[in-house]
Write a protein that holds these residues in place. Structure first.
Motif, PDB file in Angstrom:
ATOM      1  N   VAL C  26      49.080  69.138  56.026  1.00 28.33           N
ATOM      2  CA  VAL C  26      49.207  68.725  57.429  1.00 28.33           C
ATOM      3  C   VAL C  26      47.822  68.302  57.906  1.00 28.33           C
ATOM      4  O   VAL C  26      46.805  68.666  57.312  1.00 28.33           O
ATOM      5  N   ARG C  28      45.615  68.240  61.555  1.00 24.17           N
ATOM      6  CA  ARG C  28      45.684  68.707  62.944  1.00 24.17           C
ATOM      7  C   ARG C  28      44.435  68.291  63.710  1.00 24.17           C
ATOM      8  O   ARG C  28      43.326  68.397  63.186  1.00 24.17           O
ATOM      9  N   GLU C  30      42.423  69.588  65.606  1.00 27.00           N
ATOM     10  CA  GLU C  30      41.738  70.781  66.115  1.00 27.00           C
ATOM     11  C   GLU C  30      40.833  71.337  65.022  1.00 27.00           C
ATOM     12  O   GLU C  30      40.888  70.889  63.877  1.00 27.00           O
ATOM     13  N   HIS C  48      39.307  66.513  63.149  1.00 29.28           N
ATOM     14  CA  HIS C  48      40.575  66.965  62.583  1.00 29.28           C
ATOM     15  C   HIS C  48      40.345  67.956  61.450  1.00 29.28           C
ATOM     16  O   HIS C  48      39.312  67.919  60.784  1.00 29.28           O
ATOM     17  N   THR C  49      41.349  68.807  61.234  1.00 31.24           N
ATOM     18  CA  THR C  49      41.371  69.686  60.077  1.00 31.24           C
ATOM     19  C   THR C  49      42.581  69.303  59.213  1.00 31.24           C
ATOM     20  O   THR C  49      43.692  69.159  59.741  1.00 31.24           O
ATOM     21  N   GLU C  71      47.381  59.540  56.262  1.00 31.62           N
ATOM     22  CA  GLU C  71      47.055  60.038  57.600  1.00 31.62           C
ATOM     23  C   GLU C  71      45.633  59.638  57.997  1.00 31.62           C
ATOM     24  O   GLU C  71      45.381  59.256  59.142  1.00 31.62           O
TER      25      GLU C  71
END
Lengths: 441, 79, 347
Positions: C26, C28, C30, C48-49, C71
């Motif tokens: 994924v 994220r 954050e 992003h992480t 992504e």
């Protein structure tokens, strides 16, 4: 066997109405000096310039550097080259320090020629940027090689060797400011204290890869290609017995100035009798056939063993296939139990990822590395160019090119340049000056 | 270069003078030549001698291509 | 402000332990887990992480990388960070795989950190900066600080001081640099020699690398049916050098038709190789490219056919990278022309 080198520390060089040395200032009568150079009918055009550290001047194609010196007994400065063969191991020589005489082609460069920037960011790449230089810019009647990539550059090289002696004549009868003494004791006549120290030889592998005469380093005028490794008194090297040649990408070369001042010899002399017993120089060469390379390695090994050497420093004046001579020589010495340190440069490519030497052997455990011949160097234009910069791109200079898909030509219309370190004049300084090393990134 | 050709599965024999270089670069089939500037014919010898030497050493190279080898091999030459 | 993105596994991404190792990737917007303390030290913003389970990355590498790259294509960033992975083998290999994929696709610098015994070090050290890290998460703070120091230099465009000084694993990239204190080669050599004879420790400036080997290609069984080609690194070209092959440090190669010739004539061919005396090769190019001898063998039927072209470039000063590329390009032609075996002459 004592060699005395009387030093005159040159602080400035100027043109004037006489050839003289006074209070650190060398004055040159330009026209008389040029007349002297023009005595050789092969010199068709000659100019003389003075350049100093920090001057925004670019020199190209530089072919040779010589320290101005004179022998007080009247013998030729470079026996077998600039005059008849005479011994060079002892006597008194007077030297103008902190300066050199440079040979620069007026138009034509070749594979072996190099670049010097006296100022700016390019100055850090050559030893000679730190000296005051008398620059002979000359053209010759050697039309047979003007368009050849490989040039002997004979006339202009001989000219600066003679000019160096001509300039130093003005200190022949003066008292030197200080004197270096190199006392080489015969190897069987040394006291037990010295004999008890680790015995060291210095193996110099001279550039000698051309089969035709006129390109290779000379030892008392003898082509190093036609030589087998031999034992020499180190004083001979410091005192004009070895003259630089005209082959090999320039950054790997040793100029005549480098031989006259060989830093490893001088450091070994400093240590002699204190930490080690300096046995002398084994003069070797770099060859073009495997059998010759192996033969030279055998000779070096047996000379080392017969002299009782415990340790050796081996330095090569070249890269590429000469690495095979270098590696074979060190491996042979290590096999004989002689602890050896090698001095070389590397060819790791522009990307730094190529194999550093063309042959490798795990017996090479102690290497001093002085640079990457193919490092890319980009330098801004210089307001003054002596010689002909276009030659860097045009004449097959190692490290220069006329065109490249990605980088364009080595010489750009605005006078800025992009080249490989290969084309830096005696830039890798494997002779011992080099403050560069190689590191992993 | 020799390694890339071999990596592609093509048997390749390297003819060169500097055996240590060929061994270091990883050539598997090696036939020695007589020098760097003239690998296959010494200009100091007669045309016939040069041709004979060249014919012989190229012949050794061809034999090398047909030889099953287990390790890096330098093939012997007679002239 | 420059931007960075950071990759961590399911554990440091606060998804869970070994039971969550199959967690699909994924991304994220954050800063999760160690990303926060890293962000606090960075001369840039971590936007992003990326989080992925170690087992998922290990067993579905292509799928995981395709998702992550996809992504990332939607985002802007100047630097990619992964780990630190300590001695965790799967995590180390995951960090290496992601970093390599990101570096290849986006050309941005990538930085990770591993313990020397992490298998990821040997697998990936040539492709990226792998900081020399600790063996467990106890070393998290120090490892993050090390990574941040290097990342900041990269973000600020500051020159690096080399693998040793920056504390990352050497990548097999050697460049020249001025020595600390500008000590001369003569002094370094004599000092090294004195240390050697006294039996003291010394450091060579050229560690001898291990040699790379290729498997031996199967021999030709019937040469009389085989097509043989000649390749040379001796720089033999038509006299006008139509492909402008450089005489040293070559990046170009040539392929020349010899189908109508029994030998290479002097004056038609010459050498442009600058690394050796050209006299003999210019007088008789067959001493470098033995066309005459091979024609004889062809006539005798010892070989089936000699290829219609010979291939040439210059070996002197040519980097391994360029030699490799040129050889690969040659191989393509050789294979297309149905060549079975190659004789390579070098000078």
């Amino acid at each position: 066997m004592k060699l005395k080198i009387g030093n005159f520390h040159v602080k400035d060089i100027v043109f004037g109405s006489e050839l003289s040395y006074r209070d650190g200032v060398l004055t040159i009568d330009k026209e008389k000096a040029l007349d002297f150079v023009r005595q050789d009918p092969h010199i068709t055009e000659a100019q003389l310039h003075i350049v100093k550290p920090g001057d925004m001047v670019r020199l190209f194609p530089v072919k040779e550097a010589v320290e101005p010196r004179i022998k007080t007994n009247g013998e030729p400065l470079f026996p077998g080259f600039s005059g008849p063969v005479t011994g060079a191991a002892e006597g008194e020589t007077k030297a103008l320090k902190g300066c050199s005489v440079l040979a620069v082609g007026r138009h034509w460069g070749g594979f072996q020629d190099g670049l010097i920037d006296m100022g700016g960011e390019g100055a850090k790449y050559t030893y000679f940027s730190g000296l005051i230089n008398v620059v002979l810019v000359a053209d010759t009647d050697e039309t047979f090689e003007q368009k050849e990539q490989q040039k002997k550059n004979h006339a202009v090289r001989l000219a600066v060797h003679k000019l160096a002696e001509y300039l130093a004549a003005c200190v022949k009868d003066l008292t030197p400011e200080d004197t270096d003494e190199y006392d080489f004791e015969p190897v069987t006549k040394r006291d037990s204290g010295k004999n008890g120290l680790p015995s060291v030889i210095y193996v110099m592998q001279l550039q000698s890869q051309m089969e035709e005469d006129g390109y290779n380093d000379l030892v008392y005028g003898w082509d190093a290609n036609h030589m087998l490794p031999t034992f020499m008194n180190p004083n001979e090297i410091l005192n004009g017995a070895v003259v630089s040649g005209s082959f090999m990408p320039c950054s790997s070369k040793w100029s005549t100035y480098d031989f006259q001042n060989a830093p490893v010899i001088r450091r070994l002399y400093e240590e002699d009798g204190k930490t080690l017993n300096f046995l002398g120089v084994v003069m070797s060469n770099l060859n073009v056939a495997l059998e010759q390379k192996e033969r030279s390695a055998v000779f070096v090994k047996e000379l080392a063993r017969s002299l009782g050497a415990d340790a050796a420093i081996v330095a090569e004046e070249g890269y590429g296939n000469p690495d095979a001579d270098f590696v074979a020589c060190i491996a042979a010495l290590e096999d004989a139990g002689v602890k050896t340190v090698g001095m070389t440069n590397e060819c790791t490519g522009r990307d730094g990822q190529s194999q550093p030497l063309v042959t490798l052997d795990e017996k090479l455990t102690a290497i001093v590395s002085c640079g990457n011949v193919s490092e890319l160097i980009e330098l801004p234009p210089m307001p003054v160019v002596l010689g002909e910069l276009e030659s860097l791109a045009r004449d097959g200079v190692s490290g220069g090119w006329s065109d490249d898909e990605l980088l364009g030509p080595s010489v750009r219309p605005d006078g800025s340049i992009i080249m490989e370190n290969n084309a830096m004049f005696c830039g890798d300084q494997v002779i011992g000056w080099s403050q560069k090393s190689m590191i992993e990134f | 270069m020799v390694k890339e050709i071999e990596r592609a599965g093509l048997p390749v024999v390297q003819m060169c003078n500097l055996l240590p270089v060929a061994k270091t670069t990883g050539a598997n089939r090696i036939v020695p030549t007589i020098s760097i500037p003239y690998p296959l014919g010494d200009p100091k010898t007669s045309r016939e001698e040069q041709n004979k030497l060249r014919y012989h050493r190229v012949g050794v190279a061809l034999s090398a291509l047909t030889s099953d080898i287990q390790e890096q091999t330098v093939f012997k030459v007679d002239i | 402000m420059k931007k960075a993105i950071m990759y961590v596994n399911q554990f440091f991404g606060q998804i869970g332990g070994e039971d969550k190792a199959d967690f699909k990737p994924v991304i994220r917007a954050e800063q999760v887990g160690p990303v926060q303390p890293m962000a606090a030290q960075l001369h840039g913003e971590i936007t992003h992480t990326v989080i992925c389970g170690d087992n998922f990355m290990g067993s579905n590498t292509e799928e995981a990388l395709a998702f992550i790259i996809g992504e990332l294509e939607k985002l802007e960033f100047d630097l990619f960070i992964a780990g630190p992975a300590f001695q965790a083998g799967r995590y180390g290999v995951a960090c290496g795989s992601v970093c390599r994929a990101v570096s290849r696709r986006f050309g941005v610098p990538v930085v990770t950190s591993m313990h020397v015994e992490n298998p990821g070090v040997e697998m990936f050290k040539k492709d990226m900066y792998i900081m020399k890290g600790g063996n467990s998460a106890v070393k998290m703070r120090g490892n993050l600080a090390d990574m941040a120091r290097l990342c900041n230099k990269l973000l600020d465009g500051e020159p690096l001081l080399g693998a040793e000084a920056e504390r990352y694993f050497a990548r097999g990239i050697r460049h020249q640099a001025w020595t600390e204190g500008n000590s001369t080669a003569a002094d370094r050599a004599v000092d090294m020699l004195l240390k050697r004879v006294r039996g003291e420790a010394f450091v060579t400036e050229l560690p001898i690398p291990k040699l790379d080997r290729v498997p031996i290609a199967t021999a030709i069984h019937d040469l009389s049916k085989a097509k043989v080609a000649l390749v040379t690194s001796g720089g033999i070209v038509p006299v006008e050098n139509p492909d402008k092959i450089q005489s040293a440090s070559a990046t170009r190669w040539g392929r020349y038709d010899i189908s109508s010739m029994d030998r290479l004539e002097s004056g038609v061919f010459k050498t442009i190789h600058a690394g050796y005396d050209p006299a003999a090769a210019d007088a008789d190019p067959n001493v470098v490219v033995p066309l005459d001898a091979l024609r004889e063998y062809e006539k005798e039927g010892r070989i089936g056919k000699l290829d219609d072209h010979f291939y040439t470039t210059v070996g002197t000063g040519t980097t391994q990278g360029e030699a490799q590329r040129m050889a690969r390009e040659m191989v393509e032609c050789l294979k297309k022309d149905g060549v079975d075996a190659v004789i390579l002459t070098s000078t």
